[in-house]
Design an enzyme around this catalytic site. Structure first.
Site, PDB file in Angstrom:
ATOM      1  N   ASP A 117      -9.940  -2.364  -6.395  1.00 29.51           N
ATOM      2  CA  ASP A 117      -9.266  -1.752  -5.244  1.00 29.51           C
ATOM      3  C   ASP A 117      -9.375  -0.230  -5.366  1.00 29.51           C
ATOM      4  O   ASP A 117      -8.628   0.390  -6.121  1.00 29.51           O
ATOM      5  CB  ASP A 117      -7.787  -2.180  -5.240  1.00 29.51           C
ATOM      6  N   SER A 125       0.827  -1.197   0.000  1.00 29.03           N
ATOM      7  CA  SER A 125       0.000   0.000   0.000  1.00 29.03           C
ATOM      8  C   SER A 125       0.868   1.258   0.000  1.00 29.03           C
ATOM      9  O   SER A 125       1.629   1.474  -0.937  1.00 29.03           O
ATOM     10  CB  SER A 125      -0.960  -0.075   1.207  1.00 29.03           C
ATOM     11  N   HIS A 127      -7.904  -4.179  -1.772  1.00 25.38           N
ATOM     12  CA  HIS A 127      -6.635  -3.852  -1.156  1.00 25.38           C
ATOM     13  C   HIS A 127      -6.206  -4.970  -0.205  1.00 25.38           C
ATOM     14  O   HIS A 127      -7.010  -5.436   0.590  1.00 25.38           O
ATOM     15  CB  HIS A 127      -6.851  -2.573  -0.342  1.00 25.38           C
TER      16      HIS A 127
HETATM   17  C1  MLT Z   1      -1.367   5.969  -0.154  1.00 26.16           C
HETATM   18  O1  MLT Z   1      -1.712   6.946   0.483  1.00 26.16           O
HETATM   19  O2  MLT Z   1      -0.186   5.663  -0.369  1.00 26.16           O
HETATM   20  C2  MLT Z   1      -2.443   5.079  -0.703  1.00 26.16           C
HETATM   21  O3  MLT Z   1      -3.623   5.784  -0.846  1.00 26.16           O
HETATM   22  C3  MLT Z   1      -2.654   3.868   0.144  1.00 26.16           C
HETATM   23  C4  MLT Z   1      -2.918   4.221   1.580  1.00 26.16           C
HETATM   24  O4  MLT Z   1      -4.052   4.531   1.931  1.00 26.16           O
HETATM   25  O5  MLT Z   1      -2.004   4.183   2.363  1.00 26.16           O
END
Ligand code: MLT
Length: 218
Positions: free
Chosen positions: A171, A120, A202
């Site tokens: 996702d 992520s 996700h």
């Molecule tokens: C990010 O902020 O890198 C992506 O949206 C994934 C997350 O929620 O961390």
């Protein structure tokens, strides 16, 4: 200065690592170094089990993201979900290169290859680092990552870069158009890209881990 005194560079590396919470595991000398990068709200301990599953003999360096958002650790600032502060992404990716360089010196990692493995937000900083600094991070396993630097001019040649993108087909936090744009840019700049798509959203599934094990071993 005594003949045994540390050089400035060694002292800087030690100071940087002392100030940056992380886990280090030595691993076997002939194995790669897995740079494990947690997701939003995680810590340096989150992905140690994943590292073991990917390669139990690898060295592991797992730092903690240095940005906080409502008390949660992250790797870079964002303006909203999926809308990144692109300047901060670049600054933090550059900072991570400093961390990896310091860890390489401090832990005597020599020329062992680094594989950045992120989930992520951790996948996104891994990808940003590879896009900007291919000589430091040339291999990436990105679980539920997306394009971290859309529309940013980047010129580094990626002919020595290999990236595995593992994504769910539905996702909302890593939309497929962004993943596809990233894959196209990586390939256009010379990288080898493998994409694995599964149903769902996700996360990191068993099938993802199995695919990553195979990619890493190949
Ligand atoms: C990010 O902020 O890198 C992506 O949206 C994934 C997350 O929620 O961390």
């Amino acid at each position: 200065m005594s003949p045994n005194a540390n050089s400035g560079t060694e002292t800087d590396a030690a100071a940087l690592l002392a100030a940056w919470p992380h886990v280090y595991r030595e691993g076997a000398a002939e194995r790669p170094v897995l740079l494990m990068l947690h997701g939003t709200g995680g810590t340096e301990h989150d992905l140690l089990g994943l590292a073991d599953a990917l390669d139990p003999a690898a060295a592991v360096i797992a730092p903690r993201g240095r940005v906080t958002e409502n008390g949660m650790n992250r790797w870079f600032r964002r303006l909203a979900e999926g809308v990144f502060d692109l300047e901060d992404v670049e600054v933090r990716a550059d900072e991570l290169v400093g961390f990896v360089t310091a860890a390489r010196a401090q832990y005597g990692l020599g020329h062992r290859p680094v594989v950045a493995v992120g989930f992520s937000n951790g996948a996104n900083v891994a990808l940003a680092t590879a896009l900007r600094h291919p000589s430091t991070v040339a291999r990436v396993i990105a679980f539920s990552g997306m394009h971290p630097l859309p529309g940013r001019d980047a010129t580094a040649v990626l002919s020595g870069t290999s990236v595995l993108l593992l994504n769910g087909e539905s996702d909302p936090m890593a939309p497929l158009p962004s993943v596809d744009a990233l894959a196209a840019e990586l390939e256009q700049r010379g990288a080898r890209v493998r994409q694995v798509r599964r149903s769902g959203g996700h996360g990191v599934t068993e099938a993802d881990v199995y695919a990553a094990q195979g990619w890493l071993a190949s």
